[in-house]
Design an enzyme around this catalytic site. Structure first.
Site, PDB file in Angstrom:
ATOM      1  N   CYS A  54       5.779 -16.872 -12.116  1.00 34.93           N
ATOM      2  CA  CYS A  54       6.589 -17.069 -10.915  1.00 34.93           C
ATOM      3  C   CYS A  54       6.965 -18.538 -10.774  1.00 34.93           C
ATOM      4  O   CYS A  54       6.105 -19.391 -10.588  1.00 34.93           O
ATOM      5  CB  CYS A  54       5.813 -16.612  -9.683  1.00 34.93           C
ATOM      6  SG  CYS A  54       6.633 -17.053  -8.149  1.00 34.93           S
ATOM      7  N   CYS A  68       8.702 -20.146  -8.405  1.00 31.25           N
ATOM      8  CA  CYS A  68       8.629 -20.767  -7.084  1.00 31.25           C
ATOM      9  C   CYS A  68       7.208 -21.157  -6.714  1.00 31.25           C
ATOM     10  O   CYS A  68       6.975 -22.240  -6.192  1.00 31.25           O
ATOM     11  CB  CYS A  68       9.234 -19.859  -6.033  1.00 31.25           C
ATOM     12  SG  CYS A  68       8.541 -18.196  -6.021  1.00 31.25           S
TER      13      CYS A  68
END
Length: 147
Positions: A51, A53
């Protein structure tokens, strides 16, 4: 990123972002059991993730925490969610009272979970804020290193 038939994105750089700090990769359930049984004292387990972010701030946040804290874990290990699936599932069994979360950080003292920094405490926060949380955990449960 590399893509090919049956091959996902190249995650080696995501692994190296942690291993460069001396974090040991646990790639199998046996690796996880060995670490949990043999490593005494304090241990940080980073649950790595692709991921961008959240993990994009979690990994460098650990580096900043290690630079800024006089207290460091005796051992640092990592499992990679979505990549080393069996090892990750097995590791999560050691802290099953917390819902699965990645990226995340689990902190153990003599094999007992003492603190958890789940994804919702990482996502949307800066690497410095993640580092501050890690330093707080290190200092709450660790010992200051001799100078």
């Amino acid at each position: 990123m590399q893509f090919g038939f049956g091959i996902g994105p190249d995650t080696s750089w995501m692994r190296e972002e942690l291993t460069q700090f001396g974090v040991e990769e646990l790639k199998t359930p046996d690796d996880v059991d060995r670490a949990m049984k043999e490593y005494k004292g304090t241990m940080l387990m980073a649950i790595n993730s692709v991921c961008g972010c959240a993990a994009g701030n979690a990994r460098p946040g650990l580096g900043i925490a290690l630079e800024n804290s006089s207290v460091k874990p005796d051992h640092m290990v990592t499992v990679f969610a979505g990549q080393d699936k069996e090892a990750t599932a097995h590791a999560r069994a050691y802290f099953s009272e917390y819902p699965p979360s990645s990226p995340a950080f689990a902190y153990f003292v003599d094999g007992e979970i003492k603190a958890m920094i789940p994804r919702h405490r990482i996502e949307g926060r800066s690497r410095e804020e993640v580092a501050n949380d890690l330093v707080m955990v290190f200092e709450a449960f660790g010992k200051e290193e001799a100078k």
